[in-house]
Write an enzyme that holds these catalytic residues in place. Structure first.
Site, PDB file in Angstrom:
ATOM      1  N   ASN A  19       0.836  -1.209   0.000  1.00 33.85           N
ATOM      2  CA  ASN A  19       0.000   0.000   0.000  1.00 33.85           C
ATOM      3  C   ASN A  19       0.867   1.255   0.000  1.00 33.85           C
ATOM      4  O   ASN A  19       0.546   2.239  -0.676  1.00 33.85           O
ATOM      5  CB  ASN A  19      -0.956  -0.007   1.197  1.00 33.85           C
ATOM      6  CG  ASN A  19      -2.175  -0.869   0.943  1.00 33.85           C
ATOM      7  OD1 ASN A  19      -2.986  -0.574   0.071  1.00 33.85           O
ATOM      8  ND2 ASN A  19      -2.297  -1.969   1.687  1.00 33.85           N
ATOM      9  N   ASN A 110      -6.867   5.076   8.070  1.00 32.38           N
ATOM     10  CA  ASN A 110      -6.368   3.697   8.055  1.00 32.38           C
ATOM     11  C   ASN A 110      -7.051   2.937   6.928  1.00 32.38           C
ATOM     12  O   ASN A 110      -8.179   3.243   6.555  1.00 32.38           O
ATOM     13  CB  ASN A 110      -6.697   3.032   9.399  1.00 32.38           C
ATOM     14  CG  ASN A 110      -6.243   1.592   9.466  1.00 32.38           C
ATOM     15  OD1 ASN A 110      -5.118   1.251   9.100  1.00 32.38           O
ATOM     16  ND2 ASN A 110      -7.131   0.711   9.918  1.00 32.38           N
ATOM     17  N   HIS A 112      -8.353  -0.889   5.993  1.00 33.26           N
ATOM     18  CA  HIS A 112      -8.634  -2.181   6.622  1.00 33.26           C
ATOM     19  C   HIS A 112      -9.169  -3.147   5.558  1.00 33.26           C
ATOM     20  O   HIS A 112     -10.021  -2.766   4.755  1.00 33.26           O
ATOM     21  CB  HIS A 112      -9.661  -1.999   7.745  1.00 33.26           C
ATOM     22  CG  HIS A 112      -9.918  -3.265   8.498  1.00 33.26           C
ATOM     23  ND1 HIS A 112      -9.083  -3.718   9.499  1.00 33.26           N
ATOM     24  CD2 HIS A 112     -10.892  -4.195   8.354  1.00 33.26           C
ATOM     25  CE1 HIS A 112      -9.543  -4.876   9.945  1.00 33.26           C
ATOM     26  NE2 HIS A 112     -10.636  -5.194   9.280  1.00 33.26           N
TER      27      HIS A 112
HETATM   28  C1  GRF Z   1      -3.255  -4.531   4.219  1.00 31.42           C
HETATM   29  O1  GRF Z   1      -4.106  -5.619   4.026  1.00 31.42           O
HETATM   30  C2  GRF Z   1      -3.953  -3.453   5.010  1.00 31.42           C
HETATM   31  O2  GRF Z   1      -5.307  -3.367   4.753  1.00 31.42           O
HETATM   32  C3  GRF Z   1      -3.743  -3.907   6.408  1.00 31.42           C
HETATM   33  O3  GRF Z   1      -2.438  -4.449   6.414  1.00 31.42           O
HETATM   34  C4  GRF Z   1      -2.084  -4.898   5.108  1.00 31.42           C
HETATM   35  C5  GRF Z   1      -0.811  -4.229   4.726  1.00 31.42           C
HETATM   36  O4  GRF Z   1      -0.290  -4.689   3.533  1.00 31.42           O
HETATM   37  N1  GRF Z   1      -4.021  -2.841   7.336  1.00 31.42           N
HETATM   38  P1  GRF Z   1       0.957  -3.978   2.883  1.00 31.42           P
HETATM   39  O5  GRF Z   1       2.064  -3.908   3.926  1.00 31.42           O
HETATM   40  O6  GRF Z   1       0.535  -2.609   2.445  1.00 31.42           O
HETATM   41  O7  GRF Z   1       1.368  -4.827   1.724  1.00 31.42           O
END
Ligand code: GRF
Length: 194
Positions: A19, A110, A112
């Protein structure tokens, strides 16, 4: 929008940072008109390497060494000094203190990996969310971007998107399909608050 109006965001992470990478890519290609002031991690993780690679200031506040209260104080002062406007939690696993959240009211968001309010709250993170969705026999899941409040995963929803749960889905296949949507939804969510 001019440079003067450019918002300054910080990204808090604990994991691989796909992300975070989506945010970096969208800032670099001009789709997101903001600047990343800091990437802050609460543990050693691949996200820090991503930040380094893109020459973004980064900070490791290792929870094995620093307790959460002190870590929150350091994050607060670091981000105020760097004139950060908004904070994005992108897979950040530590809980922000009440004091911190009060200080940054409606400035922290955030992402989720479920359709909140379903499958959120304490202990609901990572693969556990998708395991619970499949166990409950849900036909659809999704992901949600929301404001962070003292109640875990219960702040006002900014945007969400649905993702179908397929008959032969495993928690892993569902996680992968949801994560692909997270990368787009997070950008949409950031744009909405800026
Ligand atoms: C994602 O699924 C996000 O929704 C959650 O943690 C995960 C993080 O994934 N809060 P990344 O580190 O961004 O690949």
């Amino acid at each position: 929008m001019s440079e003067i109006n450019k918002k300054r965001i910080a990204v808090l992470v604990s994991g691989s940072g796909t992300n975070l990478q989506s945010i970096i890519d969208n800032v670099e290609n001009g789709n997101l008109n903001c600047e990343i002031t800091y990437v802050i991690a609460d543990r050693e993780c691949y996200s820090l390497q991503r930040a380094e690679k893109h020459r973004i200031k980064n900070l490791l506040l290792d929870r094995k060494i620093i307790d959460n209260k002190l870590a929150n104080e350091i994050i607060d002062s670091t981000l105020k000094e760097s004139k950060t406007d908004y904070i994005v939690l992108a897979g950040y696993l530590s809980i922000l203190t009440e004091k911190f959240i009060k200080e940054w009211d409606r400035k922290v968001i955030n992402i989720h990996p479920s359709l909140l309010p379903k499958f959120g709250g304490k202990g609901m993170y990572g693969i556990k969310v998708h395991e619970a969705v499949i166990k409950a026999g849900e036909k659809e899941s999704g992901c949600t971007v929301h404001f962070v409040t003292n109640e875990i995963d219960a702040g006002e929803i900014i945007t969400n998107v649905k993702v179908p749960v397929l008959e032969d889905d495993t928690p892993e296949t569902l996680q992968k399909r949801v994560l692909e949507q997270e990368h787009k939804l997070l950008i949409k969510g950031i744009k909405k608050i800026l």
